[in-house]
Scaffold this motif. Structure first.
Motif, short mmCIF file in Angstrom:
data_model
loop_
_atom_site.label_atom_id
_atom_site.label_comp_id
_atom_site.label_asym_id
_atom_site.label_seq_id
_atom_site.Cartn_x
_atom_site.Cartn_y
_atom_site.Cartn_z
N VAL A 138 0.85 -1.18 0.00
CA VAL A 138 0.00 0.00 0.00
C VAL A 138 0.89 1.23 0.00
N LYS A 139 0.62 2.16 -0.91
CA LYS A 139 1.38 3.41 -0.93
C LYS A 139 0.39 4.56 -0.87
N GLU A 140 0.75 5.58 -0.10
CA GLU A 140 -0.14 6.72 0.04
C GLU A 140 0.43 7.92 -0.72
N ASN A 141 -0.43 8.57 -1.48
CA ASN A 141 -0.01 9.75 -2.25
C ASN A 141 0.16 10.91 -1.28
N VAL A 142 1.36 11.48 -1.26
CA VAL A 142 1.67 12.58 -0.35
C VAL A 142 1.49 13.92 -1.04
N GLY A 143 1.75 13.99 -2.33
CA GLY A 143 1.59 15.24 -3.04
C GLY A 143 2.07 15.16 -4.47
#
Length: 163
Positions: free
Chosen positions: A15-20
């Motif tokens: 799982v990867k979260e979009n930071v910007g």
């Protein structure tokens, strides 16, 4: 970790979260520490998906320095849009000040040359190319270079012979 995140991880993998996203279109992600579906611990990572993913098309400045610092772990929090805009304005001001200082320096230098306070830089003329085998070697002249009281033995090479 919530049940939904755990279910997503088991279903879709890491799982990867979009930071910007930056103004160039690059997307930045944070991958938190997690366990894989096999139970192996995956260390936390930060990564960027380049707007232009082809390596040979990379040009300097493709990633803003603030985002680069976050990716490399030199800063804990990702940069904000306000911070990016403020730093960009600051860099533009520095460029303007540098060009103004260069112009002032050129004007002062020209004035000093005019007044004779500073000698003009000498333009050295080099014959040949540095890669040529004879570059930097003294050329022998067949004409005598010294006369009478200043004669030095060996300063003149007779015609037809080379040292």
């Amino acid at each position: 970790m919530s049940r939904i995140t755990s279910l997503l991880r088991r279903t879709f993998g890491v799982v990867k979260e979009n930071v910007g996203t930056d103004h160039l279109g690059n997307k930045y992600y944070n991958i938190p520490e997690q366990k894989s579906w096999t139970g192996r611990l995956i260390r936390p990572r930060r990564l960027v998906e380049a707007a232009n993913p082809k390596e040979f098309e990379y040009i300097e400045g493709s990633i803003p320095s603030e985002w680069d610092a976050w990716i490399r772990g030199r800063r804990k929090q990702p940069p904000t849009t306000e911070e990016l805009l403020q730093n960009e304005r600051y860099r533009e001001q520095i460029k303007i000040r540098a060009s103004e200082a260069e112009e002032r320096d050129k004007a002062l230098q020209a004035k000093e040359y005019e007044e004779g306070l500073v000698a003009q830089p000498v333009q050295t003329q080099v014959k040949g190319h540095a890669s040529a085998t004879q570059f930097g070697q003294t050329e022998f002249n067949e004409d005598p270079v010294s006369t009478a009281n200043t004669f030095q033995p060996g300063s003149w090479t007779p015609p037809g012979s080379k040292k």
